[in-house]
Design a protein around this motif. Sequence first.
Motif, PDB file in Angstrom:
ATOM      1  N   ILE A  34      68.245  84.577 -11.896  1.00 33.51           N
ATOM      2  CA  ILE A  34      68.168  85.594 -10.849  1.00 33.51           C
ATOM      3  C   ILE A  34      69.249  85.320  -9.801  1.00 33.51           C
ATOM      4  O   ILE A  34      69.727  84.193  -9.657  1.00 33.51           O
ATOM      5  CB  ILE A  34      66.783  85.668 -10.175  1.00 33.51           C
ATOM      6  N   VAL A  35      69.625  86.358  -9.074  1.00 31.35           N
ATOM      7  CA  VAL A  35      70.607  86.251  -7.999  1.00 31.35           C
ATOM      8  C   VAL A  35      69.865  86.401  -6.677  1.00 31.35           C
ATOM      9  O   VAL A  35      69.094  87.345  -6.495  1.00 31.35           O
ATOM     10  CB  VAL A  35      71.686  87.346  -8.129  1.00 31.35           C
ATOM     11  N   THR A  36      70.093  85.472  -5.752  1.00 29.58           N
ATOM     12  CA  THR A  36      69.432  85.496  -4.452  1.00 29.58           C
ATOM     13  C   THR A  36      70.317  84.781  -3.443  1.00 29.58           C
ATOM     14  O   THR A  36      71.396  84.291  -3.793  1.00 29.58           O
ATOM     15  CB  THR A  36      68.031  84.843  -4.542  1.00 29.58           C
ATOM     16  N   THR A  37      69.878  84.720  -2.203  1.00 27.87           N
ATOM     17  CA  THR A  37      70.654  83.998  -1.201  1.00 27.87           C
ATOM     18  C   THR A  37      70.518  82.492  -1.438  1.00 27.87           C
ATOM     19  O   THR A  37      69.544  82.026  -2.028  1.00 27.87           O
ATOM     20  CB  THR A  37      70.190  84.345   0.220  1.00 27.87           C
ATOM     21  N   THR A  38      71.489  81.741  -0.973  1.00 26.89           N
ATOM     22  CA  THR A  38      71.517  80.301  -1.229  1.00 26.89           C
ATOM     23  C   THR A  38      70.324  79.554  -0.617  1.00 26.89           C
ATOM     24  O   THR A  38      69.719  78.723  -1.305  1.00 26.89           O
ATOM     25  CB  THR A  38      72.846  79.704  -0.739  1.00 26.89           C
ATOM     26  N   PRO A  39      69.917  79.822   0.629  1.00 31.12           N
ATOM     27  CA  PRO A  39      68.744  79.106   1.148  1.00 31.12           C
ATOM     28  C   PRO A  39      67.469  79.399   0.358  1.00 31.12           C
ATOM     29  O   PRO A  39      66.664  78.496   0.109  1.00 31.12           O
ATOM     30  CB  PRO A  39      68.612  79.608   2.588  1.00 31.12           C
ATOM     31  N   LYS A  40      67.297  80.654  -0.074  1.00 33.18           N
ATOM     32  CA  LYS A  40      66.122  80.981  -0.894  1.00 33.18           C
ATOM     33  C   LYS A  40      66.194  80.272  -2.234  1.00 33.18           C
ATOM     34  O   LYS A  40      65.181  79.796  -2.752  1.00 33.18           O
ATOM     35  CB  LYS A  40      66.032  82.490  -1.121  1.00 33.18           C
ATOM     36  N   ALA A  41      67.379  80.196  -2.816  1.00 31.83           N
ATOM     37  CA  ALA A  41      67.540  79.527  -4.110  1.00 31.83           C
ATOM     38  C   ALA A  41      67.215  78.041  -4.001  1.00 31.83           C
ATOM     39  O   ALA A  41      66.579  77.467  -4.888  1.00 31.83           O
ATOM     40  CB  ALA A  41      68.965  79.719  -4.629  1.00 31.83           C
ATOM     41  N   LYS A  42      67.622  77.414  -2.903  1.00 36.49           N
ATOM     42  CA  LYS A  42      67.349  75.985  -2.723  1.00 36.49           C
ATOM     43  C   LYS A  42      65.853  75.714  -2.579  1.00 36.49           C
ATOM     44  O   LYS A  42      65.340  74.714  -3.092  1.00 36.49           O
ATOM     45  CB  LYS A  42      68.101  75.456  -1.507  1.00 36.49           C
ATOM     46  N   GLU A  43      65.150  76.597  -1.903  1.00 38.23           N
ATOM     47  CA  GLU A  43      63.700  76.445  -1.779  1.00 38.23           C
ATOM     48  C   GLU A  43      63.002  76.771  -3.094  1.00 38.23           C
ATOM     49  O   GLU A  43      62.027  76.129  -3.466  1.00 38.23           O
ATOM     50  CB  GLU A  43      63.164  77.341  -0.666  1.00 38.23           C
ATOM     51  N   LEU A  44      63.500  77.781  -3.779  1.00 37.87           N
ATOM     52  CA  LEU A  44      62.901  78.188  -5.053  1.00 37.87           C
ATOM     53  C   LEU A  44      63.039  77.091  -6.100  1.00 37.87           C
ATOM     54  O   LEU A  44      62.157  76.909  -6.932  1.00 37.87           O
ATOM     55  CB  LEU A  44      63.549  79.481  -5.542  1.00 37.87           C
ATOM     56  N   LYS A  45      64.128  76.351  -6.062  1.00 38.28           N
ATOM     57  CA  LYS A  45      64.355  75.263  -7.019  1.00 38.28           C
ATOM     58  C   LYS A  45      63.223  74.240  -6.958  1.00 38.28           C
ATOM     59  O   LYS A  45      62.723  73.806  -7.987  1.00 38.28           O
ATOM     60  CB  LYS A  45      65.698  74.590  -6.728  1.00 38.28           C
ATOM     61  N   ARG A  46      62.788  73.895  -5.749  1.00 43.11           N
ATOM     62  CA  ARG A  46      61.691  72.936  -5.600  1.00 43.11           C
ATOM     63  C   ARG A  46      60.416  73.453  -6.241  1.00 43.11           C
ATOM     64  O   ARG A  46      59.714  72.736  -6.962  1.00 43.11           O
ATOM     65  CB  ARG A  46      61.424  72.662  -4.116  1.00 43.11           C
ATOM     66  N   ILE A  47      60.104  74.726  -5.999  1.00 45.07           N
ATOM     67  CA  ILE A  47      58.862  75.316  -6.488  1.00 45.07           C
ATOM     68  C   ILE A  47      58.905  75.495  -8.004  1.00 45.07           C
ATOM     69  O   ILE A  47      57.938  75.194  -8.712  1.00 45.07           O
ATOM     70  CB  ILE A  47      58.602  76.653  -5.766  1.00 45.07           C
ATOM     71  N   ALA A  48      60.031  75.981  -8.514  1.00 45.58           N
ATOM     72  CA  ALA A  48      60.159  76.244  -9.953  1.00 45.58           C
ATOM     73  C   ALA A  48      60.115  74.948 -10.755  1.00 45.58           C
ATOM     74  O   ALA A  48      59.484  74.888 -11.820  1.00 45.58           O
ATOM     75  CB  ALA A  48      61.450  77.005 -10.236  1.00 45.58           C
ATOM     76  N   ASP A  49      60.775  73.903 -10.263  1.00 43.79           N
ATOM     77  CA  ASP A  49      60.759  72.631 -10.987  1.00 43.79           C
ATOM     78  C   ASP A  49      59.346  72.050 -11.051  1.00 43.79           C
ATOM     79  O   ASP A  49      58.937  71.501 -12.077  1.00 43.79           O
ATOM     80  CB  ASP A  49      61.712  71.633 -10.338  1.00 43.79           C
ATOM     81  N   LYS A  50      58.589  72.190  -9.976  1.00 45.32           N
ATOM     82  CA  LYS A  50      57.216  71.703  -9.986  1.00 45.32           C
ATOM     83  C   LYS A  50      56.353  72.518 -10.951  1.00 45.32           C
ATOM     84  O   LYS A  50      55.487  71.972 -11.638  1.00 45.32           O
ATOM     85  CB  LYS A  50      56.617  71.753  -8.583  1.00 45.32           C
ATOM     86  N   ALA A  51      56.605  73.817 -11.026  1.00 46.14           N
ATOM     87  CA  ALA A  51      55.832  74.671 -11.939  1.00 46.14           C
ATOM     88  C   ALA A  51      56.114  74.301 -13.394  1.00 46.14           C
ATOM     89  O   ALA A  51      55.184  74.226 -14.212  1.00 46.14           O
ATOM     90  CB  ALA A  51      56.164  76.137 -11.689  1.00 46.14           C
ATOM     91  N   ILE A  52      57.369  74.050 -13.731  1.00 45.50           N
ATOM     92  CA  ILE A  52      57.707  73.695 -15.112  1.00 45.50           C
ATOM     93  C   ILE A  52      57.138  72.325 -15.457  1.00 45.50           C
ATOM     94  O   ILE A  52      56.628  72.113 -16.562  1.00 45.50           O
ATOM     95  CB  ILE A  52      59.228  73.750 -15.321  1.00 45.50           C
ATOM     96  N   THR A  53      57.187  71.387 -14.516  1.00 38.06           N
ATOM     97  CA  THR A  53      56.605  70.066 -14.758  1.00 38.06           C
ATOM     98  C   THR A  53      55.108  70.175 -15.018  1.00 38.06           C
ATOM     99  O   THR A  53      54.571  69.518 -15.916  1.00 38.06           O
ATOM    100  CB  THR A  53      56.864  69.140 -13.551  1.00 38.06           C
ATOM    101  N   MET A  54      54.435  71.035 -14.263  1.00 37.98           N
ATOM    102  CA  MET A  54      53.002  71.224 -14.456  1.00 37.98           C
ATOM    103  C   MET A  54      52.723  71.901 -15.801  1.00 37.98           C
ATOM    104  O   MET A  54      51.755  71.564 -16.484  1.00 37.98           O
ATOM    105  CB  MET A  54      52.419  72.046 -13.309  1.00 37.98           C
ATOM    106  N   ALA A  55      53.583  72.826 -16.200  1.00 38.46           N
ATOM    107  CA  ALA A  55      53.397  73.514 -17.479  1.00 38.46           C
ATOM    108  C   ALA A  55      53.593  72.559 -18.654  1.00 38.46           C
ATOM    109  O   ALA A  55      52.989  72.742 -19.712  1.00 38.46           O
ATOM    110  CB  ALA A  55      54.361  74.683 -17.591  1.00 38.46           C
ATOM    111  N   LYS A  56      54.422  71.548 -18.478  1.00 38.88           N
ATOM    112  CA  LYS A  56      54.640  70.571 -19.548  1.00 38.88           C
ATOM    113  C   LYS A  56      53.371  69.783 -19.859  1.00 38.88           C
ATOM    114  O   LYS A  56      53.204  69.298 -20.973  1.00 38.88           O
ATOM    115  CB  LYS A  56      55.762  69.599 -19.151  1.00 38.88           C
ATOM    116  N   ARG A  57      52.472  69.667 -18.887  1.00 34.70           N
ATOM    117  CA  ARG A  57      51.205  68.971 -19.145  1.00 34.70           C
ATOM    118  C   ARG A  57      50.375  69.726 -20.171  1.00 34.70           C
ATOM    119  O   ARG A  57      49.753  69.119 -21.036  1.00 34.70           O
ATOM    120  CB  ARG A  57      50.401  68.836 -17.862  1.00 34.70           C
TER     121      ARG A  57
END
Length: 140
Positions: A34-57
């Motif tokens: 997705i395309v978004t502003t840089t500050p939103k992307a930096k915050e989204l990275k934290r949330i998305a990485d945690k979601a994928i880690t949880m899905a791996k369980r």
Amino acid sequence: MKHRIVGRRLDRTTSHRTAMFKNMVTSLIRHEKIVTTTPKAKELKRIADKAITMAKRGTPHARRLLNRDVKDVEVLVKLFGPIAERFKTRPGGYTRIIRVGRRAGDNADMSVIELVERTPAAEPEVETKGSKTKSKKAAE
């Protein structure tokens, strides 16, 4: 001083910010880019990485917890299926941020956030001399 304060407010109320990030995580998992502003992307990275880690369980508890953030059932199935399998051996860093310049309207710094190991797109048809259309691999 802002000791132990994590995350950006992005000039939004808490409810607006959490709803926005839930929608953005769902869109990122659905489209894988997705395309978004840089500050939103930096915050989204934290949330998305945690979601994928949880899905791996892959546990029912992890599915219930992620169902709070990802409301779309198709996206949730994709997250626990192909995406969790794709990142099974990867220890972290599931997303990348690529800066793409500035937006024309308000000169905001824009970025593309995408999953690191994206699914390959359909290969384009390539014509070779004197033969019928073949895929790129068949031509090589």
